[in-house]
Design a protein around this motif. Structure first.
Motif: not given
Lengths: 289, 267
Positions: B8, B10, B124, B127, B132, B135
């Motif tokens: 998570g 970012y 990765s 992310t 997040p 997402l």
């Protein structure tokens, strides 16, 4: 225009102990009546356990009174159907900024309440930007909350409430967990909102210097309202304040001590400049030797 | 040590990859994973890696950051490669007692290492380039047909958002509690495995207590902001798919086909 935003009438409250039925009931609020007027900046002062947070939570129907009534712009808070009308009108900011930020990006957190209310995306964008600008956090809109300082996080939390365009914001000790810099940032924001945007403010605090900036101070102790007046008059009661475990601003205390030692002063002084003038006056009146 | 967790995390940016529709990005990542798993030759794997490198270069994510995301899986890589090198039968190059290194072993372990690294880098990349919350938003929408079979899709997405939001907060808190317990003389670095596990109790208990308190306050704050579940909610960020999204998806499928084709040709 309705003058009173919040009207608490003889509110009584106690927590029930679910585990022991015949445990002694502790009365937290013992009949509190309080009106908050539109555009006013009210500070509620009190020691731990005085009931100040409890009365705050009655103002947007987080808690419902066990006795008495609370009205928000004429709506009874006990009316479950209109609970979201009430919460949209009276926003609430809590002590710990970490525990009230839901989203991982600042602007998305500010949008949270609007998303819940089903505001259309275009209008939401505008309201979020306005709210962030009004607390001075617009440049940080794409940051994640854990990159911000405590004071900044609390301002984001305030923006999240402002975005709902409430008439009144209740802040429950918003500065208790902040460092001095964060405290002054948050307080400045609160005062600006009150002055420039006409938002009604109820600030629950135990810091005297914060309360001194309000239009009106309500002092609570042991579940009742002890005093309800402008800061000057409240702080003049130095002895009463000390008795219930509260302080007064340093300048007021100085004046009080001088008066006690027999000098002609005025304990209605709450800011430094007035204090300097009063001291000068005393010095001039005292013969040099 | 706790700061290394990259879930998570970012990396804000405005590259082509950042701007892709997250729903498409999830699907494309899925295609990439399928590509890597179905490749059965180095050339096939190379095609998948090329696709990954193109996306990586376009994303403008610093290489260092990418390396950081690989750090936690170093033990897994070492473990699998050691197993493969020593325990695969084939042409022996080197022998010491019962340990022997074979050509096949070396080949397979190199293949596995590339595959694992590419898998981690691919996910990765997703992310790093997708916040997040976007997402989870995308997952919520991709799963929304499942609402019909009474799957609480919105609630699940909300739970994920909150979990992601509180990871850094709880990590910070764990660090703080650890220091506090160390200051009281707690010993967490020595002793047997069992002793060390026991030493974690004074960290976990305060952490749990505070997590519950946080949860309660958060629920209250959410209620104060009129949260009433998923019905009638609007979103600040609208997801729009554009030509670029379809192009990227098309490209990933072309690469996938290429991998499959190579499999047939080589096999």
């Amino acid at each position: 225009m309705q003058d009173k935003i919040i009207s608490a009438q003889n509110v009584e409250f106690h927590y029930t102990n679910e585990f022991e039925e015949d445990a002694p009931v502790k009365q937290v609020l013992k009949g509190v009546s309080l009106d908050i007027k539109k555009g006013e900046f009210t500070a509620v002062l009190g020691h731990n356990g005085s009931g100040k947070s409890t009365i705050a939570k009655h103002m947007n129907a987080v808690l419902l009174p066990c006795g008495g009534k609370v009205y928000v712009e004429g709506i009874d808070t006990a009316d479950e159907e209109r609970i979201f009308d009430i919460r949209q009108r009276v926003g609430m900011v809590f002590q710990n900024p970490d525990n009230q930020i839901v989203a991982t990006i600042v602007e998305e957190d500010v949008a949270f309440a609007l998303e819940n209310l089903g505001v259309p995306p275009d209008e939401m964008r505008k309201r979020v930007d306005d709210a962030l600008k009004s607390v001075g956090m617009y440049e940080y809109r794409e940051h994640s909350p854990h990159q911000l300082s405590g004071g900044q996080k609390q301002r984001v939390a305030i923006a999240g409430i402002i975005a709902m365009r409430p008439d009144c914001i209740v802040l429950d000790e918003p500065t208790a967990m902040l460092d001095p810099k964060g405290r002054s940032e948050v307080l400045k924001t609160i005062r600006q909102l009150n002055r420039d945007f006409g938002v009604t403010i109820v600030l629950i605090t135990h810091y005297m210097d914060e309360a001194a900036q309000a239009d009106r101070i309500v002092v609570m102790d042991n579940g009742v309202i002890l005093m309800d007046d402008v800061p000057r008059e409240v702080f003049a009661n130095v002895e009463l304040m000390k008795k219930i475990g509260l302080d007064v601003p340093q300048v007021t205390e100085l004046m009080y001590l001088l008066e006690e030692s027999g000098l002609p002063t005025d304990t209605h002084i709450i800011d430094e400049e007035e204090c300097t003038e009063a001291l000068l006056k005393i010095l001039k009146a005292t013969p040099h030797n | 040590m706790l700061k290394d967790i990259t879930i998570g995390q970012y990396f804000p940016g405005n590259s082509v990859v950042h701007r892709l529709d997250p729903r498409f990005k999830i699907i494309i990542t899925g295609v990439l994973i399928a590509m890597l798993f179905s490749a059965d030759s180095f050339i096939g794997l190379g095609v998948g890696v090329i696709f990954l490198l193109i996306s990586f270069l376009l994303s403008q994510i610093p290489f260092k950051l990418m390396l950081k995301s690989l750090k936690p899986i170093v033990p897994i890589i070492l473990f699998t490669s050691v197993l493969n090198i020593f325990f695969l039968e084939g042409v022996t190059i080197f022998k010491l007692g019962f340990l022997k290194i074979t050509v096949e072993g070396l080949r397979t372990s190199a293949f596995m290492i590339i595959r694992i690294i590419a898998l981690i880098m691919g996910s990765s990349l997703l992310t790093y380039t997708t916040s997040p919350i976007t997402l989870t938003d995308a997952i919520e929408r991709l799963l929304s047909p499942l609402k019909k079979i009474k799957l609480p899709v919105h609630e699940l997405a909300m739970m994920m958002t909150i979990a992601l939001r509180f990871i850094p907060t709880l990590i910070e808190e764990t660090d703080k509690i650890m220091s506090a317990q160390k200051a009281r003389g707690a010993d967490m670095e020595s002793g047997s495995l069992l002793q060390r596990a026991k030493a974690l109790t004074p960290i976990l208990i305060p952490l749990f207590v505070s997590a519950f308190r946080r949860a309660e306050e958060l629920a209250l704050a959410m209620e104060c902001r009129c949260y009433q579940g998923g019905d009638g909610r609007t979103r600040l960020r609208q997801l729009h798919s554009s030509g670029a999204d379809y192009f990227a998806l098309g490209l990933s499928i072309v690469f996938f086909d290429l991998v499959l084709l190579l499999n047939c040709l080589m096999g």
